[in-house]
Design a protein around this motif. Structure first.
Motif, PDB file in Angstrom:
ATOM      1  N   TYR A  73     -39.941   3.885  37.144  1.00  0.00           N
ATOM      2  CA  TYR A  73     -39.648   2.629  36.454  1.00  0.00           C
ATOM      3  C   TYR A  73     -40.192   2.625  35.018  1.00  0.00           C
ATOM      4  O   TYR A  73     -39.449   2.359  34.061  1.00  0.00           O
ATOM      5  N   PRO A  74     -41.488   2.903  34.791  1.00  0.00           N
ATOM      6  CA  PRO A  74     -41.955   2.953  33.394  1.00  0.00           C
ATOM      7  C   PRO A  74     -41.259   4.027  32.574  1.00  0.00           C
ATOM      8  O   PRO A  74     -41.025   3.840  31.372  1.00  0.00           O
ATOM      9  N   GLU A  75     -40.906   5.147  33.195  1.00  0.00           N
ATOM     10  CA  GLU A  75     -40.169   6.176  32.457  1.00  0.00           C
ATOM     11  C   GLU A  75     -38.844   5.625  31.951  1.00  0.00           C
ATOM     12  O   GLU A  75     -38.462   5.835  30.787  1.00  0.00           O
ATOM     13  N   LEU A  76     -38.144   4.898  32.809  1.00  0.00           N
ATOM     14  CA  LEU A  76     -36.849   4.324  32.453  1.00  0.00           C
ATOM     15  C   LEU A  76     -36.988   3.208  31.428  1.00  0.00           C
ATOM     16  O   LEU A  76     -36.258   3.164  30.424  1.00  0.00           O
ATOM     17  N   PHE A  77     -37.916   2.294  31.662  1.00  0.00           N
ATOM     18  CA  PHE A  77     -38.065   1.135  30.786  1.00  0.00           C
ATOM     19  C   PHE A  77     -38.401   1.564  29.358  1.00  0.00           C
ATOM     20  O   PHE A  77     -37.731   1.166  28.394  1.00  0.00           O
ATOM     21  N   TRP A  78     -39.436   2.391  29.220  1.00  0.00           N
ATOM     22  CA  TRP A  78     -39.868   2.786  27.876  1.00  0.00           C
ATOM     23  C   TRP A  78     -38.886   3.779  27.256  1.00  0.00           C
ATOM     24  O   TRP A  78     -38.712   3.786  26.025  1.00  0.00           O
ATOM     25  N   GLY A  79     -38.234   4.585  28.068  1.00  0.00           N
ATOM     26  CA  GLY A  79     -37.208   5.485  27.549  1.00  0.00           C
ATOM     27  C   GLY A  79     -36.028   4.718  26.980  1.00  0.00           C
ATOM     28  O   GLY A  79     -35.467   5.080  25.938  1.00  0.00           O
ATOM     29  N   LYS A  82     -36.982   3.358  23.653  1.00  0.00           N
ATOM     30  CA  LYS A  82     -36.945   4.421  22.646  1.00  0.00           C
ATOM     31  C   LYS A  82     -35.527   4.693  22.172  1.00  0.00           C
ATOM     32  O   LYS A  82     -35.296   5.009  21.000  1.00  0.00           O
ATOM     33  N   ALA A  83     -34.555   4.570  23.077  1.00  0.00           N
ATOM     34  CA  ALA A  83     -33.150   4.810  22.738  1.00  0.00           C
ATOM     35  C   ALA A  83     -32.488   3.582  22.125  1.00  0.00           C
ATOM     36  O   ALA A  83     -31.308   3.630  21.791  1.00  0.00           O
ATOM     37  N   GLN A  84     -33.234   2.505  21.988  1.00  0.00           N
ATOM     38  CA  GLN A  84     -32.721   1.224  21.487  1.00  0.00           C
ATOM     39  C   GLN A  84     -31.654   0.664  22.436  1.00  0.00           C
ATOM     40  O   GLN A  84     -30.786  -0.105  22.042  1.00  0.00           O
ATOM     41  N   VAL A  85     -31.736   1.077  23.691  1.00  0.00           N
ATOM     42  CA  VAL A  85     -30.906   0.537  24.757  1.00  0.00           C
ATOM     43  C   VAL A  85     -31.687  -0.594  25.416  1.00  0.00           C
ATOM     44  O   VAL A  85     -32.921  -0.525  25.511  1.00  0.00           O
ATOM     45  N   VAL A  86     -30.999  -1.626  25.884  1.00  0.00           N
ATOM     46  CA  VAL A  86     -31.669  -2.828  26.403  1.00  0.00           C
ATOM     47  C   VAL A  86     -31.730  -2.791  27.929  1.00  0.00           C
ATOM     48  O   VAL A  86     -30.709  -2.969  28.604  1.00  0.00           O
ATOM     49  N   PRO A  87     -32.912  -2.543  28.526  1.00  0.00           N
ATOM     50  CA  PRO A  87     -33.021  -2.572  29.989  1.00  0.00           C
ATOM     51  C   PRO A  87     -33.096  -4.008  30.508  1.00  0.00           C
ATOM     52  O   PRO A  87     -33.723  -4.870  29.883  1.00  0.00           O
ATOM     53  N   GLU A 167     -36.186  -7.330  16.908  1.00  0.00           N
ATOM     54  CA  GLU A 167     -34.965  -6.840  17.561  1.00  0.00           C
ATOM     55  C   GLU A 167     -35.102  -6.973  19.076  1.00  0.00           C
ATOM     56  O   GLU A 167     -36.188  -6.818  19.635  1.00  0.00           O
ATOM     57  N   CYS A 168     -33.965  -7.252  19.724  1.00  0.00           N
ATOM     58  CA  CYS A 168     -33.974  -7.430  21.187  1.00  0.00           C
ATOM     59  C   CYS A 168     -34.409  -6.143  21.871  1.00  0.00           C
ATOM     60  O   CYS A 168     -33.902  -5.062  21.570  1.00  0.00           O
ATOM     61  N   ALA A 169     -35.356  -6.252  22.802  1.00  0.00           N
ATOM     62  CA  ALA A 169     -35.898  -5.086  23.499  1.00  0.00           C
ATOM     63  C   ALA A 169     -35.422  -5.008  24.942  1.00  0.00           C
ATOM     64  O   ALA A 169     -35.004  -3.952  25.422  1.00  0.00           O
ATOM     65  N   PHE A 170     -35.491  -6.127  25.667  1.00  0.00           N
ATOM     66  CA  PHE A 170     -35.173  -6.116  27.093  1.00  0.00           C
ATOM     67  C   PHE A 170     -34.810  -7.526  27.543  1.00  0.00           C
ATOM     68  O   PHE A 170     -35.072  -8.504  26.835  1.00  0.00           O
TER      69      PHE A 170
END
Length: 532
Positions: A73-79, A82-87, A167-170
Motif C-alpha cells: 500500500y505505501p509503495e503504491l500510494f507514494w509511487g 511521484k508519478a503525479q497520478v492521483v490515488p 496541486e491535487c495529490a489524492f
C-alpha cells in the motif's frame, strides 16, 4: 529554481538523503511478517511510478486503490504521488454496488486491488466505461487482470515529478453514512500540514516511535496515523489487515510493542470490557489517541485505570484530513474534545451564523491548512461545506467557560424535548456509564401525541439481564443528566449499526418501532408520561 513540493519527497526520499534509509518504515504484524525500510520504500515507489507510466497512466489521472493494510500500500500510494497520478483510497468493507458507484463517479482508469478483495468488486468491472486496467496484489491473479509483480517487472524507476503544494495529490471518499459517498480532494501540502500540527505539537511523534493504528489507511484518521505522522520523522508503523477484535489488538500491543496506539471509541469500549476479564498485557505504550466519534467519559476513565495512561480524544474529518481539536498530554478532560490543535482556528455558530457564547450550542467551523480542495462533482455541497477559509463540520458543540469544546451530536442528530435541545451523545454517555451497558445509541422517536422523545438502543455486557436493566436505565439517566432527557423507550440489540470506521449510524435506528412485549410496555409507559 522552484522547490519540489511533491509530498513523496518529504515523506519518503528525504529520509534517505538525511541518513534514515535503514529505518524500518513498515512491518506487518501477521502473515508473512515482511518489513520495508525507508530506503527500500524510496526504490519501490520510484519503480511504481515507472510502472504506472508503463501502463500508460498519465499525470492527474486517477487510480482506485482497494488495498488491505500491507507493504504494497505505501509503495503504491507514494509511487502514484511521484508519478503525479492521483490515488483514491477505497474503504475495503463496501458492497459491489458502492464500488461500482465510486469507480464510475471518480472515472478511475485503473484499479489496484488486493487478491483477497477481488471477488467483491469483480462483478462490476466488466461494464465500467472508463476502467482500462485491473492490477491484483497477491499470489492469485484472475484471468484478464495484471499481477503487481508483472506491472513492475521491466519498469524503469522514475523520480518524483515536480509539483506545487496546492496541486491535487489524492482523494478520499467520505463514509456515505447518510447517502452515496463523496469524493474529497486533498492537495500535497495538506499531508505535511497535519504532521506539522497534530503530529508534532500534540502527538509529539519521534523517530524511535512504533505506531499501531486500528483505523485502516483508507480512512483519513488511519492515513495520518499509519503514514503521515510516523513518516514525518522516520518512525515505524505496524500494519495489520485483519479485523481489530479486542483480543487481537491486545495481542499486537503485546507482541509488536508499539509506543503509540491509535484506536476508536467502539474498540476502546470493547477492549475495556475484554481486558477487565483477561488482564492487561505487557506493553510499551506511551500514548493512546482516539477519533472517529466522541469518546465516552466512562470509557476513557476505565482505560486509564487499566493501562495507567490517558486517551487523547480528538476530532477530525475527511474534509480536514486529520485531527484539529483535541485533548493533549497532561491536559485531558474526559467528556470534552479538548481545545484547538495549534495551527487551527475554531468557532461555533447558531442557525443564523452568529458566533455563540460559552454555554450555548452551535455548529463547529474550522480553519486550517489541511482543508480539502472540495468535493468532486458536488459543487453545491462544496459551496455549503467550504465557506472561504472555513469548513463546516456538521457537528454541534458547546464551549465551556474554560474554552473547552463539548460534543453534543451531529447537526441532524440533535432534537428538542419540551422545547429544550437534547444531545444524543450526552444521553449515550450516561447510559454507558451504567455497569451493565457496553454501547448505546439515542435517537428521537414520536410518542402517541406525535411529540419527539429520546429512544435508546443498547448493547449489554455479558451476563446482564435485559428485563432487569431496561427500567433501571431510565431512572439511572434521569439522575445523571436530567428528567426530560431520559429515554422513554429502551431496546436491547446485539450490535449497533456502524460505518466501517466505527461511527454509529443513528439514521438506521430512527423510526424503528418497538419490537416485542417488553418494548411495547415501554411504549405504553412513555405515552402515559407524555411530555414529562
Amino acid at each position: 529554481m522552484t522547490a519540489n513540493e511533491n509530498a513523496a519527497v518529504y515523506f519518503v526520499d528525504r529520509h534517505v538523503a538525511e541518513g534514515r534509509g535503514g529505518n524500518v518504515a513498515f512491518r506487518e504484524a501477521a502473515g508473512k511478517r515482511r518489513d520495508l525500510t525507508y530506503g527500500r520504500l524510496a526504490e519501490r515507489s520510484d519503480l511504481v511510478a515507472g510502472g504506472l507510466e508503463r501502463l500508460g497512466i498519465h499525470p492527474e489521472q486517477r487510480i482506485a486503490c482497494l488495498v488491505l493494510d500491507q507493504i504494497e500500500y505505501p509503495e503504491l500510494f507514494w509511487g502514484a504521488l511521484k508519478a503525479q497520478v492521483v490515488p483514491i483510497a477505497l474503504n475495503t468493507l463496501l458492497t459491489a454496488e458502492t464500488y461500482d458507484f465510486i469507480l464510475r463517479d471518480s472515472r478511475a482508469v485503473a484499479l489496484f486491488v488486493s487478491a483477497e478483495l477481488y471477488d467483491v468488486v469483480q462483478p462490476v468491472l466488466a461494464n465500467n466505461p472508463v476502467l482500462r486496467q485491473v492490477v491484483v496484489i497477491g499470489d492469485t491473479v484472475p484471468e484478464g487482470a495484471l499481477s503487481w509483480d508483472a506491472m513492475l517487472s521491466g519498469a524503469s524507476p522514475r523520480k518524483a515529478a515536480t509539483v506545487g503544494e496546492d496541486e491535487c495529490a489524492f482523494w478520499l471518499y467520505s463514509s456515505g453514512s447518510t447517502g452515496q459517498p463523496k469524493g474529497v480532494r486533498h492537495v500535497h501540502g495538506a499531508l505535511k500540514a497535519t504532521a506539522d500540527t497534530y503530529g508534532a505539537q500534540v502527538l509529539g511523534i519521534r523517530e524511535d516511535d512504533v505506531v499501531y493504528s486500528v483505523a485502516k489507511i483508507f480512512f483519513a484518521y488511519g492515513l495520518g496515523n499509519a503514514m503521515t505522522f510516523p513518516m514525518s520523522v522516520g518512525a515505524t508503523t505496524v500494519l495489520f489487515h485483519g479485523r481489530p477484535l479486542p483480543e487481537v489488538a491486545a495481542g499486537i500491543i503485546r507482541d509488536e510493542k508499539p509506543s503509540i496506539f491509535c484506536g476508536v471509541p467502539t474498540l476502546y469500549a470493547a477492549m475495556v470490557h475484554w481486558l477487565e476479564k483477561n488482564g492487561v498485557p505487557e506493553h510499551c505504550l506511551r500514548c493512546c489517541i482516539s477519533a472517529g466519534e466522541a469518546l465516552p467519559e466512562e470509557v476513557g476513565r476505565a482505560w486509564g485505570k487499566l493501562w495507567g495512561g490517558d486517551i487523547l480524544d480528538g476530532v477530525g474529518s475527511t474534509e480536514m484530513l486529520h485531527i484539529f481539536l483535541s485533548n493533549r498530554p497532561g491536559d485531558v478532560v474526559y467528556g470534552t474534545s479538548g481545545v484547538a490543535v495549534p495551527g487551527y482556528d475554531l468557532r461555533c455558530v447558531d442557525e443564523e451564523g452568529t458566533e455563540i457564547k460559552p454555554g450555548g450550542v452551535g455548529e463547529l467551523l474550522v480553519r486550517g491548512a489541511s482543508a480539502a480542495e472540495g468535493y468532486w462533482n458536488k459543487r453545491s455541497k462544496s459551496r455549503t461545506t467550504f465557506e472561504g477559509e472555513w469548513t463546516r463540520t456538521g457537528d454541534k458543540y458547546e464551549i465551556t467557560e474554560a474554552g473547552r469544546f463539548v460534543y453534543c451530536g451531529r447537526t441532524d442528530d440533535m432534537f428538542k424535548v419540551s422545547g429544550i435541545w437534547v444531545s444524543p451523545f450526552e444521553v449515550e454517555q450516561a447510559l454507558v456509564s451504567h455497569p451493565g451497558v457496553l454501547e448505546a445509541a439515542v435517537v428521537p422517536f414520536r410518542d402517541a401525541d406525535d411529540l419527539e422523545k429520546p429512544k435508546a438502543f443498547v448493547v449489554l455486557k455479558d451476563g446482564t439481564e435485559p428485563a432487569a436493566v431496561t427500567a433501571e436505565l431510565k431512572e439511572f439517566v434521569k439522575a445523571k443528566v436530567g428528567a426530560w432527557k431520559y429515554p422513554r423507550w429502551v431496546e436491547v440489540l446485539d450490535d449497533l449499526p456502524k460505518t466501517a470506521t466505527g461511527k454509529i449510524q443513528r439514521f438506521k435506528l430512527r423510526g424503528r418501532a418497538p419490537c416485542d412485549d417488553l418494548h411495547a410496555a415501554d411504549t405504553k409507559n412513555a405515552q402515559k408520561e407524555g411530555a414529562a
